[in-house]
Design a protein around this motif. Structure first.
Motif, PDB file in Angstrom:
ATOM      1  N   VAL A  69       7.092 -63.579  32.413  1.00 55.34           N
ATOM      2  CA  VAL A  69       7.614 -62.532  31.579  1.00 55.34           C
ATOM      3  C   VAL A  69       6.568 -61.589  31.562  1.00 55.34           C
ATOM      4  CG1 VAL A  69       8.550 -61.904  29.239  1.00 55.34           C
ATOM      5  CG2 VAL A  69       9.468 -63.923  30.587  1.00 55.34           C
ATOM      6  N   GLY A  70       5.328 -62.268  31.177  1.00 59.70           N
ATOM      7  CA  GLY A  70       4.148 -61.260  30.824  1.00 59.70           C
ATOM      8  C   GLY A  70       3.818 -61.427  29.115  1.00 59.70           C
ATOM      9  N   ASP A  71       4.670 -61.977  28.649  1.00 62.65           N
ATOM     10  CA  ASP A  71       4.513 -62.281  27.044  1.00 62.65           C
ATOM     11  C   ASP A  71       5.593 -63.021  26.585  1.00 62.65           C
ATOM     12  OD1 ASP A  71       6.899 -60.814  26.236  1.00 62.65           O
ATOM     13  OD2 ASP A  71       6.039 -58.973  26.589  1.00 62.65           O
ATOM     14  N   PHE A  72       5.439 -63.435  25.172  1.00 61.81           N
ATOM     15  CA  PHE A  72       6.421 -64.487  25.005  1.00 61.81           C
ATOM     16  C   PHE A  72       7.506 -63.783  23.640  1.00 61.81           C
ATOM     17  CE2 PHE A  72       2.237 -66.418  26.180  1.00 61.81           C
ATOM     18  CZ  PHE A  72       2.989 -67.506  26.715  1.00 61.81           C
ATOM     19  N   LYS A  73       7.741 -62.479  23.699  1.00 56.14           N
ATOM     20  CA  LYS A  73       8.798 -61.963  22.890  1.00 56.14           C
ATOM     21  C   LYS A  73       9.985 -60.958  23.697  1.00 56.14           C
ATOM     22  CE  LYS A  73       5.277 -61.266  19.226  1.00 56.14           C
ATOM     23  NZ  LYS A  73       4.336 -60.364  18.633  1.00 56.14           N
ATOM     24  N   ASN A  74       9.623 -60.826  24.909  1.00 53.47           N
ATOM     25  CA  ASN A  74      10.462 -59.755  25.719  1.00 53.47           C
ATOM     26  C   ASN A  74      11.677 -60.637  26.011  1.00 53.47           C
ATOM     27  OD1 ASN A  74      11.756 -57.787  27.260  1.00 53.47           O
ATOM     28  ND2 ASN A  74       9.719 -57.098  27.754  1.00 53.47           N
ATOM     29  N   THR A  75      12.875 -60.774  25.369  1.00 60.50           N
ATOM     30  CA  THR A  75      13.912 -61.591  25.566  1.00 60.50           C
ATOM     31  C   THR A  75      14.571 -60.917  26.894  1.00 60.50           C
ATOM     32  OG1 THR A  75      15.120 -60.527  23.925  1.00 60.50           O
ATOM     33  CG2 THR A  75      14.225 -62.813  23.531  1.00 60.50           C
ATOM     34  N   ALA A  76      14.808 -59.522  26.708  1.00 60.06           N
ATOM     35  CA  ALA A  76      15.539 -58.629  27.632  1.00 60.06           C
ATOM     36  C   ALA A  76      14.967 -58.906  28.992  1.00 60.06           C
ATOM     37  CB  ALA A  76      15.675 -57.187  27.548  1.00 60.06           C
ATOM     38  N   LYS A  77      13.427 -58.968  29.308  1.00 59.93           N
ATOM     39  CA  LYS A  77      12.855 -59.366  30.521  1.00 59.93           C
ATOM     40  C   LYS A  77      12.928 -60.596  31.179  1.00 59.93           C
ATOM     41  CE  LYS A  77       8.655 -58.619  33.233  1.00 59.93           C
ATOM     42  NZ  LYS A  77       7.205 -58.209  33.414  1.00 59.93           N
ATOM     43  N   ALA A  78      12.821 -61.682  30.168  1.00 64.17           N
ATOM     44  CA  ALA A  78      13.202 -62.942  30.494  1.00 64.17           C
ATOM     45  C   ALA A  78      14.543 -63.124  30.944  1.00 64.17           C
ATOM     46  CB  ALA A  78      12.975 -63.799  29.194  1.00 64.17           C
ATOM     47  N   LYS A  79      15.603 -62.751  30.277  1.00 58.95           N
ATOM     48  CA  LYS A  79      17.150 -62.782  30.961  1.00 58.95           C
ATOM     49  C   LYS A  79      17.086 -62.038  32.308  1.00 58.95           C
ATOM     50  CE  LYS A  79      21.662 -61.535  29.553  1.00 58.95           C
ATOM     51  NZ  LYS A  79      22.719 -61.077  28.552  1.00 58.95           N
ATOM     52  N   GLU A  80      16.522 -61.048  32.390  1.00 59.64           N
ATOM     53  CA  GLU A  80      16.542 -60.150  33.587  1.00 59.64           C
ATOM     54  C   GLU A  80      16.034 -61.147  34.816  1.00 59.64           C
ATOM     55  OE1 GLU A  80      13.908 -56.684  35.645  1.00 59.64           O
ATOM     56  OE2 GLU A  80      14.935 -56.240  33.699  1.00 59.64           O
ATOM     57  N   LEU A  81      14.541 -61.830  34.893  1.00 60.95           N
ATOM     58  CA  LEU A  81      14.211 -62.875  35.581  1.00 60.95           C
ATOM     59  C   LEU A  81      15.177 -63.969  35.806  1.00 60.95           C
ATOM     60  CD1 LEU A  81      10.419 -62.689  34.117  1.00 60.95           C
ATOM     61  CD2 LEU A  81      11.226 -61.447  36.329  1.00 60.95           C
ATOM     62  N   ALA A  82      15.675 -64.297  34.718  1.00 61.34           N
ATOM     63  CA  ALA A  82      16.623 -65.675  35.055  1.00 61.34           C
ATOM     64  C   ALA A  82      17.846 -65.326  35.830  1.00 61.34           C
ATOM     65  CB  ALA A  82      16.967 -66.134  33.646  1.00 61.34           C
ATOM     66  N   ILE A  83      18.399 -64.200  35.568  1.00 63.67           N
ATOM     67  CA  ILE A  83      19.487 -63.682  36.241  1.00 63.67           C
ATOM     68  C   ILE A  83      19.058 -63.445  37.737  1.00 63.67           C
ATOM     69  CG2 ILE A  83      21.142 -61.881  36.711  1.00 63.67           C
ATOM     70  CD1 ILE A  83      21.396 -61.262  33.735  1.00 63.67           C
ATOM     71  N   ALA A  84      17.918 -63.006  37.991  1.00 72.08           N
ATOM     72  CA  ALA A  84      17.431 -62.622  39.422  1.00 72.08           C
ATOM     73  C   ALA A  84      17.386 -63.946  40.099  1.00 72.08           C
ATOM     74  CB  ALA A  84      16.049 -62.086  39.300  1.00 72.08           C
ATOM     75  N   GLN A  85      16.835 -65.160  39.279  1.00 70.62           N
ATOM     76  CA  GLN A  85      16.499 -66.320  40.036  1.00 70.62           C
ATOM     77  C   GLN A  85      18.101 -66.965  40.270  1.00 70.62           C
ATOM     78  OE1 GLN A  85      13.991 -68.993  37.915  1.00 70.62           O
ATOM     79  NE2 GLN A  85      12.366 -67.733  38.097  1.00 70.62           N
TER      80      GLN A  85
END
Length: 227
Positions: A69-85
């Protein structure tokens, strides 16, 4: 007391590799699992190394997708990365991203896939506010801080505590484990749970030795990632 997160992650990786091979709901037969980390630091990479080692122990041909993610707070980006996987074929993703990792759990629900939680039993933590997310959490890789604190208090009372000494607590010390709860039992077969128990005993006996990012060179870490 430092926790050997690589050992707990090894169990999570083994469970992920075993579950992705099972036919049924959530799995797609593509033999791919995922990992979403917060920041790329030695602690997160220790989880990643253990996870990859656990996956490869079960099936060397199983592919591990990973991103940060690049940090430990950005839930939107984490969700985006998971969906991509998930869209790339992973059907179970391990989140090691603290608060940001809640986005991974949400992605598992929205994509009807599976996730692995971290540090605490996240299926139990989420069930009051969003029980649908809990139904998609196969297990959590947990640091058993309650056990470690209790042991230290007993040592203090007995006068046997070692002041100023760093200790590393893994599975054999009760410092790391994975959760098995009602959600796990609904998602994961009894055969897999039994296999994980056998692997745990092999780690405790020393038959399985899990590599750690903490003692690796950058070159060695990249070799694990490239595998």
């Amino acid at each position: 007391v430092m926790c050997k997160q690589n050992e707990g992650a090894f169990l999570g990786g083994a469970l992920a590799a075993l579950r992705t091979k099972e036919a049924g709901e959530y799995t797609n037969g593509e033999n791919i699992v995922g990992f979403v980390g917060g920041g790329e630091d030695s602690s997160v990479n220790d989880f990643l190394v253990g996870y990859i080692e656990g996956v490869k122990y079960i099936d060397p041909s199983c592919k591990v997708l990973f991103s940060y993610v690049g940090d430990f707070k950005n839930t939107a980006k984490a969700k985006e990365l998971a969906i991509a996987q998930y869209q790339q074929g992973a059907d179970i993703v391990f989140q090691v991203a603290s608060s940001a990792g809640l986005g991974v759990l949400d992605a598992a629900k929205s994509e009807n896939k599976l996730a692995i939680g971290v540090d605490q039993d996240q299926a139990i933590l989420m069930e009051e506010n969003d029980p649908e997310i809990s139904k998609h959490i196969a297990t959590s890789v947990v640091k058993k801080l309650d056990v470690l604190m209790y042991d230290k208090m007993v040592e203090y009372i007995n006068g046997t505590i070692n002041w100023g000494v760093q200790e590393n607590a893994g599975i054999s010390d009760g410092g790391m484990d994975i959760t098995v709860n009602d959600y796990t039992n609904a998602i994961v077969s009894e055969d897999i749970i039994n296999q994980i128990s056998e692997i745990k005993e092999k780690i405790i006996s020393g038959e399985i030795k899990v590599k750690s990012a903490m003692t690796m060179t950058t070159e060695e870490l990249n070799q694990i990632k490239d595998s």
